[in-house]
Design an enzyme around this catalytic site. Structure first.
Site, PDB file in Angstrom:
ATOM      1  N   ASP A  38       0.804  -1.221   0.000  1.00 35.82           N
ATOM      2  CA  ASP A  38       0.000   0.000   0.000  1.00 35.82           C
ATOM      3  C   ASP A  38       0.836   1.270   0.000  1.00 35.82           C
ATOM      4  O   ASP A  38       2.053   1.230  -0.210  1.00 35.82           O
ATOM      5  CB  ASP A  38      -1.061  -0.013   1.094  1.00 35.82           C
ATOM      6  CG  ASP A  38      -0.524  -0.414   2.435  1.00 35.82           C
ATOM      7  OD1 ASP A  38      -1.280  -0.943   3.245  1.00 35.82           O
ATOM      8  OD2 ASP A  38       0.690  -0.199   2.672  1.00 35.82           O
ATOM      9  N   LYS A  60      -4.372   3.878  -1.342  1.00 37.14           N
ATOM     10  CA  LYS A  60      -5.143   4.960  -1.958  1.00 37.14           C
ATOM     11  C   LYS A  60      -4.449   5.429  -3.224  1.00 37.14           C
ATOM     12  O   LYS A  60      -3.239   5.528  -3.273  1.00 37.14           O
ATOM     13  CB  LYS A  60      -5.199   6.151  -0.996  1.00 37.14           C
ATOM     14  CG  LYS A  60      -6.181   5.952   0.112  1.00 37.14           C
ATOM     15  CD  LYS A  60      -6.228   7.182   0.996  1.00 37.14           C
ATOM     16  CE  LYS A  60      -6.777   6.778   2.345  1.00 37.14           C
ATOM     17  NZ  LYS A  60      -6.308   7.573   3.455  1.00 37.14           N
ATOM     18  N   GLY A  91       3.918  -0.266   5.442  1.00 37.21           N
ATOM     19  CA  GLY A  91       4.861   0.740   5.921  1.00 37.21           C
ATOM     20  C   GLY A  91       5.114   0.567   7.411  1.00 37.21           C
ATOM     21  O   GLY A  91       4.219   0.149   8.151  1.00 37.21           O
ATOM     22  N   ASP A  93       5.808  -0.867  10.849  1.00 29.51           N
ATOM     23  CA  ASP A  93       5.565  -2.209  11.363  1.00 29.51           C
ATOM     24  C   ASP A  93       4.092  -2.550  11.166  1.00 29.51           C
ATOM     25  O   ASP A  93       3.225  -1.719  11.424  1.00 29.51           O
ATOM     26  CB  ASP A  93       5.908  -2.263  12.860  1.00 29.51           C
ATOM     27  CG  ASP A  93       5.686  -3.648  13.413  1.00 29.51           C
ATOM     28  OD1 ASP A  93       6.628  -4.468  13.340  1.00 29.51           O
ATOM     29  OD2 ASP A  93       4.556  -3.939  13.866  1.00 29.51           O
ATOM     30  N   MET A 173      -1.205   9.583  12.524  1.00 24.73           N
ATOM     31  CA  MET A 173      -2.452   9.924  11.814  1.00 24.73           C
ATOM     32  C   MET A 173      -3.141  11.127  12.454  1.00 24.73           C
ATOM     33  O   MET A 173      -4.360  11.190  12.501  1.00 24.73           O
ATOM     34  CB  MET A 173      -3.417   8.713  11.817  1.00 24.73           C
ATOM     35  CG  MET A 173      -2.831   7.491  11.172  1.00 24.73           C
ATOM     36  SD  MET A 173      -3.907   6.048  11.344  1.00 24.73           S
ATOM     37  CE  MET A 173      -3.576   5.558  13.030  1.00 24.73           C
TER      38      MET A 173
HETATM   39  N1  SAH Z   1       2.517   0.914  10.509  1.00 26.56           N
HETATM   40  C1  SAH Z   1       2.988   2.270  10.400  1.00 26.56           C
HETATM   41  C2  SAH Z   1       1.943   3.272  10.814  1.00 26.56           C
HETATM   42  C3  SAH Z   1       0.724   3.270   9.946  1.00 26.56           C
HETATM   43  S1  SAH Z   1      -0.447   4.490  10.395  1.00 26.56           S
HETATM   44  C4  SAH Z   1       4.269   2.416  11.235  1.00 26.56           C
HETATM   45  O1  SAH Z   1       4.619   1.496  11.966  1.00 26.56           O
HETATM   46  O2  SAH Z   1       4.934   3.437  11.094  1.00 26.56           O
HETATM   47  C5  SAH Z   1      -0.012   5.791   9.312  1.00 26.56           C
HETATM   48  C6  SAH Z   1       0.619   6.915  10.075  1.00 26.56           C
HETATM   49  O3  SAH Z   1       1.948   6.578  10.398  1.00 26.56           O
HETATM   50  C7  SAH Z   1       0.732   8.209   9.318  1.00 26.56           C
HETATM   51  O4  SAH Z   1      -0.454   8.958   9.357  1.00 26.56           O
HETATM   52  C8  SAH Z   1       1.841   8.906  10.072  1.00 26.56           C
HETATM   53  O5  SAH Z   1       1.372   9.447  11.269  1.00 26.56           O
HETATM   54  C9  SAH Z   1       2.731   7.732  10.441  1.00 26.56           C
HETATM   55  N2  SAH Z   1       3.847   7.552   9.499  1.00 26.56           N
HETATM   56  C10 SAH Z   1       4.148   6.454   8.806  1.00 26.56           C
HETATM   57  N3  SAH Z   1       5.272   6.636   8.083  1.00 26.56           N
HETATM   58  C11 SAH Z   1       5.682   7.873   8.327  1.00 26.56           C
HETATM   59  C12 SAH Z   1       6.783   8.659   7.908  1.00 26.56           C
HETATM   60  N4  SAH Z   1       7.711   8.184   7.057  1.00 26.56           N
HETATM   61  N5  SAH Z   1       6.894   9.906   8.383  1.00 26.56           N
HETATM   62  C13 SAH Z   1       6.006  10.409   9.247  1.00 26.56           C
HETATM   63  N6  SAH Z   1       4.939   9.721   9.677  1.00 26.56           N
HETATM   64  C14 SAH Z   1       4.783   8.470   9.233  1.00 26.56           C
END
Ligand code: SAH
Length: 509
Positions: A38, A60, A91, A93, A173
């Site tokens: 995704d 999306k 993305g 974990d 988020m």
């Molecule tokens: N599983 C992901 C989080 C998914 S929820 C993790 O472990 O990072 C999606 C949210 O993660 C985004 O809205 C943002 O708040 C954060 N996020 C994910 N990657 C990011 C990045 N490279 N930089 C800043 N925020 C990030």
């Protein structure tokens, strides 16, 4: 007939920087039949999947919504039941606000075996790249990771407890609700002067960070235009950023470079740009093509190497092709014993050294005149020179040296325009997304202009991008094409070009 059931790996791809993928993640990617990924996943990770791997995007798209979670769950079940080895790539974990838990439960219910491969979550990795340690003995002995996606007037979060924490708070988020989040915390008794930061697109070349206090971070982030995906960090650890930032303080950070070299040769320049924090966009304008009709002559020359006293190589490409042929003929560098080997240019000398040959002569300057000056006086009519080189090269060296002794010039390769590209550089230029265009030879300049099109000079000038040239010959060509020469290397090598660019970046920081 019973079918073999496959397996699903829920893999964390890390939070942006493709090198934050785990070794296990890379291994399962390289072995899968299907990858389901995704939006937050860096597309660079898809390079690890086999060529025939099926790629399914469920994130999306500009105008479209992501595939609903239930459909993604069912897709994974279906693929698993079909016997596929599937990587569900996410993305950060998968279990940190990634709905990996829901997918795992559904797979379990359906009897599809699965494994979770943890990834570096943005919570940890993103903060680290912004220079913010999530805990520190002096100022934070705990942290909480909170969703900023608020339902029912944020009633599901325990605001008094969050506001009372002495540890670090990280909201994911949360950009849509940043004003509500900070107001709720202050309302529930948190000190409005608590340090706070917003980190956007952490660990990527586009990473942006703003800092402030709980009271003003919402305003500050908005003023800086920071939107999702971003992390909101609240706590004293934010104050350590000035001392701990390493990622966005590198000299080329935030700058975008177009690399016009051939695909095969670009890697060194690309690595150097990335190492200094820049973003490198590969836009190969040339490719090296062996000249088939000359190969028989090269073979004959190699079969009779003993008949020569000198071998001259003028480019790393020439070295590569020469040694490839040598290898194809079952020979190795020992075949060069007894020959005086001359190399034009450091890169040529380095390519020879990599094959175990230390050149006897490397002229001080990297042009034909210097070669004739250095070698000419040592030659007699009894010598015989083998000169395998580019079809595009100037006649000067061969002409001058053959006044002294026989020269077998073999035009073993030619430089052609590379028309295969993955990126629309003209569009990037028009959108002012490019900071530097690097030119490492006059041919790259010529074909760059041809590829961008008739209005190339105007497009480049309007874009604000600077043209960086490796040396005078390249600069001449740029000028002839109406392109600006904003930077020219003092030493005509990749290192020289990088040094000149770094100096320009530092000057204009
Ligand atoms: N599983 C992901 C989080 C998914 S929820 C993790 O472990 O990072 C999606 C949210 O993660 C985004 O809205 C943002 O708040 C954060 N996020 C994910 N990657 C990011 C990045 N490279 N930089 C800043 N925020 C990030």
């Amino acid at each position: 007939m019973s079918q073999k059931i496959g397996k699903v790996y829920l893999v964390g791809g890390g939070c942006g920087d493709p090198e934050l993928l785990t070794l296990k993640g890379r291994r399962v990617l390289s072995q899968c039949d299907t990858v389901v990924y995704d939006a937050l996943v860096n597309p660079a990770l898809l390079e690890y999947v086999p060529a025939d791997c099926e790629r399914i995007y469920v994130g999306k798209r500009a105008a479209h919504h992501a595939l609903p979670q239930e459909e993604t769950n069912e897709l994974l079940v279906k693929l698993g039941l079909e016997g596929k080895t599937v990587v569900r790539l996410k993305g950060g974990d998968p279990y940190v606000f990634g709905r990996g838990g829901e997918e795992g439960v559904r797979l379990h219910e359906a009897g599809v075996p699965f494994e979770e491969v943890p990834g570096i979550t943005s919570v940890i990795g993103g903060l680290a790249y912004a220079g913010i340690p999530i805990t520190h003995r002096d100022c934070a002995s705990s942290f909480q990771v909170v969703t900023g996606h608020l339902k029912n007037d944020a009633a599901h979060l325990d605001w008094p407890v969050l506001a009372a924490t002495k540890g670090t708070l990280v909201f994911l988020m949360g950009m849509k609700n940043i004003g509500i989040i900070t107001a709720k915390l202050i309302e529930n008794g948190m000190d409005p002067d608590t340090p706070a930061a917003v980190v956007r697109e952490a660990t990527t070349p586009r990473q942006q960070t703003v800092t402030g206090t709980l009271a003003n971070i919402a305003e500050t982030a908005k003023a800086a235009g920071l939107g999702a995906p971003a992390l909101i960090v609240i706590g004293k650890v934010v104050g350590l950023r000035d001392e701990l930032r390493f990622f966005d303080s590198r000299p080329l950070f935030g700058k975008c470079f177009v690399v016009t070299r051939s695909r095969a040769q670009a890697s060194k320049l690309v690595a150097k740009i990335q190492d200094q924090g820049g973003e490198a966009v590969m836009y190969p304008t040339i490719r090296i093509q062996p000249v088939g009709s000359e190969m028989a002559r090269l073979e004959k020359a190699i079969a009779h190497l003993g008949g020569y006293t000198h071998l001259i190589l003028t480019s790393a490409n020439g070295v590569d092709l020469f040694f490839q042929k040598l290898g194809d003929m079952g020979k190795d560098s020992r075949a060069l014993a007894g020959l005086t080997v001359t190399a034009i240019g450091k890169a040529t000398a380095a390519a020879l050294k990599a094959r175990g040959i230390v050149p006897d002569i490397v002229p001080a300057r990297f042009i034909g005149e210097a070669l004739v000056e250095a070698l000419g006086p040592t030659l007699t009519a009894a010598d015989r020179i083998l000169l395998p080189r580019s079809k595009n090269a100037r006649a000067y060296v061969a002409e001058k040296l053959s006044e002294i002794c026989p020269v077998d010039e073999i035009k073993i390769y030619e430089t052609l325009r590379e028309d295969r590209t993955d990126v629309d550089v003209a569009a990037m230029l028009k959108a002012h997304q490019v900071d530097y265009i690097t030119f490492t030879s006059s041919t790259t300049a010529k074909y760059f202009a041809e590829k961008i099109g008739e209005d190339c000079a105007a497009v480049v000038r309007d874009s604000g991008a600077k043209c960086a040239s490796i040396g005078p010959k390249t600069s001449e060509q740029l000028k002839a094409l109406g392109l600006p020469v904003d930077i020219q290397a003092d030493t005509y090598t990749i290192d020289g070009l990088m040094a000149a660019i770094e100096e320009d970046c530092t000057k204009n920081h």
